[in-house]
Scaffold this motif. Structure first.
Motif, PDB file in Angstrom:
ATOM      1  N   SER A 231     -36.167 -11.902  23.481  1.00 45.45           N
ATOM      2  CA  SER A 231     -37.284 -13.108  23.365  1.00 45.45           C
ATOM      3  C   SER A 231     -36.635 -14.195  24.111  1.00 45.45           C
ATOM      4  O   SER A 231     -37.671 -14.926  24.772  1.00 45.45           O
ATOM      5  CB  SER A 231     -37.040 -13.325  21.789  1.00 45.45           C
TER       6      SER A 231
ATOM      7  N   TYR B  14     -37.977 -13.228  27.867  1.00 46.44           N
ATOM      8  CA  TYR B  14     -39.211 -13.140  28.175  1.00 46.44           C
ATOM      9  C   TYR B  14     -39.573 -14.757  27.961  1.00 46.44           C
ATOM     10  O   TYR B  14     -40.790 -14.891  28.651  1.00 46.44           O
ATOM     11  CB  TYR B  14     -40.013 -12.182  27.078  1.00 46.44           C
ATOM     12  N   GLN B  15     -39.202 -15.410  27.175  1.00 45.66           N
ATOM     13  CA  GLN B  15     -39.703 -16.881  27.268  1.00 45.66           C
ATOM     14  C   GLN B  15     -39.180 -17.878  28.009  1.00 45.66           C
ATOM     15  O   GLN B  15     -39.741 -18.829  28.466  1.00 45.66           O
ATOM     16  CB  GLN B  15     -39.434 -17.333  25.659  1.00 45.66           C
ATOM     17  N   TYR B  16     -37.967 -17.573  28.514  1.00 40.49           N
ATOM     18  CA  TYR B  16     -37.231 -18.407  29.478  1.00 40.49           C
ATOM     19  C   TYR B  16     -37.063 -17.825  30.920  1.00 40.49           C
ATOM     20  O   TYR B  16     -36.242 -17.016  30.740  1.00 40.49           O
ATOM     21  CB  TYR B  16     -36.103 -18.986  28.822  1.00 40.49           C
TER      22      TYR B  16
END
Length: 422
Positions: free
Chosen positions: A45, A48-50
């Motif tokens: 997570s 993928y987000q950062y």
């Protein structure tokens, strides 16, 4: 964080003290699986987000490497060495691949902690030394910290994880040792209690034997005498019946006293029932004992040498019971016989002798073979030796029988000397 101490190898122990009873191996495996899934999900997570600029895209290979880094933690307790090697190798491959900084660094720390908690120190040190360069390489690859800061992070992170795991392992081993010691002490305490119960049963058996054997012997002899002279000599028959009544009452009193002692609970003070207790019999009651056995047919000559002194309650009771049993044996096995009872009060030692002239002296029946090995003599010897004395019993050259014993008197040492053989 759960303790990574192996289950107790001691038979009868569930595991180290303080471990919850519900926490079985299955529960711990489920917890480890959840930990691995949570770390893998958090890592993916975050990645993928950062996605900082200047780094290659986070592709399927990177995601697969992240899973290989974190998911082996599900079996970290079963194979800590393998989990550490796989996790560190996957992290090194992720770093060498040039992928962006991620949360993959935490899985190797858990692996180091587990290895230190479940394996010997030499193995855990080698594992920490293997993980440290991988962690250093990952920290340097972020390009945001200096080599000094990266090295400090490695020492602090890997060192803390290893030290924490080692501490838990040492505490777990000590808990197991304490648990094993506790179990051993419980077994020893149970053995001591069984020994004490056996000793108490033997003491009660000796008391019952001495009381019942003596009084029943007197009753049997007097009943036979009363039946024999019932019509020809009513006066003698009446005297025999009086002796039977007195011996029976004394037997009942002694039995009642013994049963009262058995019934009183340990926490109740002596005499707590309000019933006055008679003192235990001792040498002071020898005249009454002699009178009773003389009424049964014996002729007892009492000789006292030295200045009489009081004995402690235990030896005093034992001396009385031994004399009582010796006279009872004469009455049973030698019939009407002449008995010499001697008390020799010496400084620090009391010598007592009971000698009979044998059944031929007054027309009695011959002594049955093997009398000296009976339970009565065994009980006498146990009574005397329990108070540091010695007892000798055996046949005399002229056909009689002799019982001689010594007991320590006031001011004696740890043991009374041997029996007087002079």
């Amino acid at each position: 964080m759960q303790t990574d101490v192996p289950p107790s190898p001691v038979k009868g122990l569930p595991g180290p003290p303080g471990r919850p009873a519900w926490l079985t191996e299955t529960h711990r495996c489920v917890i480890d699986a959840l930990l691995a899934l949570i770390l893998a999900a958090a890592t993916l997570s975050f990645a993928y987000q950062y996605h900082p600029p200047g780094w290659p895209p986070f592709d399927r290979t990177a995601a697969a490497l992240c899973l290989v880094v974190n998911l082996p933690l599900a079996v970290r307790r079963l194979a800590p060495v393998g989990v550490l090697l796989v996790s560190c190798a996957a992290l090194l491959a992720y770093t060498v691949g040039g992928y962006q900084p991620s949360a993959n660094i935490w899985a190797p720390l858990f692996a180091v902690f587990t290895l230190a908690a479940r394996r010997p120190t030499r193995t855990s040190v080698a594992g920490a030394c293997f993980a440290a360069p991988v962690w250093l390489c990952s920290a340097m690859a972020t390009k945001v910290v200096s080599p000094d800061v990266a090295l400090a992070q490695v020492v602090l992170g890997v060192g803390t994880a290893w030290a924490f795991g080692l501490t838990l392992r040492i505490l777990g081993e000590r808990n197991l040792q304490l648990a094993a010691l506790t179990l051993r002490l419980q077994h020893e305490q149970a053995a001591r209690m069984r020994h004490a119960l056996t000793e108490e049963r033997l003491r009660i058996a000796r008391e019952l034997h001495d009381v019942i054997a003596h009084h029943i012997s007197v009753v049997a002899v007097q009943a036979g005498l009363a039946g024999y002279v019932f019509e020809s000599d009513p006066t003698t028959a009446r005297s025999a019946l009086d002796t039977i009544a007195g011996s029976s009452r004394e037997a009942l009193e002694e039995m009642r006293g013994l049963l009262h002692v058995l019934r009183v609970p340990p926490e109740e003070p002596e005499g707590g029932s309000g019933r006055p207790e008679e003192p235990a019999p001792g040498l002071a009651r020898l005249p009454a004992l002699i009178e009773r056995v003389e009424a049964a047919g014996l002729t007892v000559e009492l000789t006292v040498a030295g200045e009489p002194y009081p004995l402690a309650p235990g030896p005093d009771l034992s001396a009385y019971r031994v004399v009582q049993e010796a006279l009872t044996n004469v009455l049973k096995h030698a019939g009407p016989a002449d008995v010499r009872l001697s008390l020799d009060y010496r400084p620090g030692r009391l010598s007592v002798g009971v000698r009979d002239g044998g059944p031929t002296a007054r027309g009695g029946a011959p002594v049955p073979p093997g009398v000296s090995g009976g339970h009565g003599l065994i009980g006498m010897r146990e009574r005397v030796e329990a108070h540091g004395g010695m007892l000798r019993a055996g046949s005399l050259p002229d056909g009689g029988f002799e019982v001689v014993f010594t007991l320590p008197g006031p001011g004696a040492g740890s043991a009374g000397g041997g029996p007087d053989r002079g």
